[in-house]
Write an enzyme that holds these catalytic residues in place. Structure first.
Site, short mmCIF file in Angstrom:
data_model
loop_
_atom_site.label_atom_id
_atom_site.label_comp_id
_atom_site.label_asym_id
_atom_site.label_seq_id
_atom_site.Cartn_x
_atom_site.Cartn_y
_atom_site.Cartn_z
N ASP A 1 0.83 -1.21 0.00
CA ASP A 1 0.00 0.00 0.00
C ASP A 1 0.86 1.26 0.00
OD1 ASP A 1 -2.20 -1.64 0.06
OD2 ASP A 1 -2.64 -1.32 2.19
N GLY A 2 1.98 1.23 0.72
CA GLY A 2 2.86 2.39 0.76
C GLY A 2 3.44 2.72 -0.60
#
Length: 163
Positions: free
Chosen positions: A69-70
Site C-alpha cells: 500500500d505504501g
C-alpha cells in the site's frame, strides 16, 4: 504497443524477481514496459523504455506498482497529476489497496486486455471509501481500517472488478 509503467519497491523485491517477471510477461504479451532509469542496468539488453518517474507517467497508459500500500500511495500524486490509473500488486502479506497478489502476475495481460473498470468516485473507489480526508478500507462488512490522507487523493484512480 501500449506502454505500461512499472514501479517496484526494492525492499519488498530485493532481487527484483517479481519486477523482472512482470516486465517479461508484459513484453511477451505485446505491451511495452516502462521502467525507472534507476533500474536501467537490470534491463540493459531489452527494448524497454527507461525513463524518469514523471516521464513514465506522461507516456504510460497505466502504471503498475509492485510492493504494498505504501508503494501505491507514494506515487499516487503523480497518478493524479497525469491522470493515469494504477494497478497495485501486493508483494507483502497483507494489502488493502493493491488489487492483486504476487502469485497473480500471469493475470495482468488478461486484465489489461479486458474491459476493466476504472472507478473515479470520491465516495467509493473500489474497496476504498473516502470520508473527507479520512480513508476507510471496506472489508465488505463495514469499515475495518481508517487513516488520514491528503485531499488530492480524492482523484486517485484504482482498477477494480477484473474478470
Amino acid at each position: 504497443m501500449k506502454k505500461i509503467g512499472i514501479i517496484v519497491n526494492g525492499r519488498k523485491d530485493p532481487e527484483f524477481k517479481y519486477f523482472k517477471k512482470l516486465c517479461s510477461i508484459l513484453h511477451d504479451n505485446n505491451f511495452c514496459p516502462v521502467v525507472s532509469c534507476e533500474h536501467k542496468a537490470l534491463f540493459a539488453d531489452t527494448d524497454y523504455i527507461k525513463t524518469t518517474l514523471e516521464e513514465m507517467f506522461s507516456i504510460s497508459s497505466l502504471v503498475i506498482t509492485l510492493g504494498g500500500d505504501g508503494t501505491l500511495l507514494n506515487i499516487a500524486n503523480l497518478a493524479v497529476k497525469f491522470d493515469v490509473p494504477i494497478l497495485g500488486i501486493n508483494l507483502g502479506t497483507l494489502g488493502y489497496l493493491a488489487q492483486l497478489d504476487k502469485t497473480e502476475l500471469e493475470r495482468v495481460p488478461q486484465i489489461l486486455n479486458s474491459d476493466f473498470i476504472i472507478h473515479q468516485d470520491s465516495q467509493h473507489i473500489t474497496g476504498v471509501k473516502f470520508f473527507g480526508s479520512l480513508l476507510g478500507i471496506d472489508n465488505g462488512q463495514g469499515t475495518s481500517h481508517a487513516f488520514t490522507i491528503d485531499d488530492s487523493f480524492h482523484n486517485l484512480f484504482l482498477l477494480s472488478q477484473f474478470p
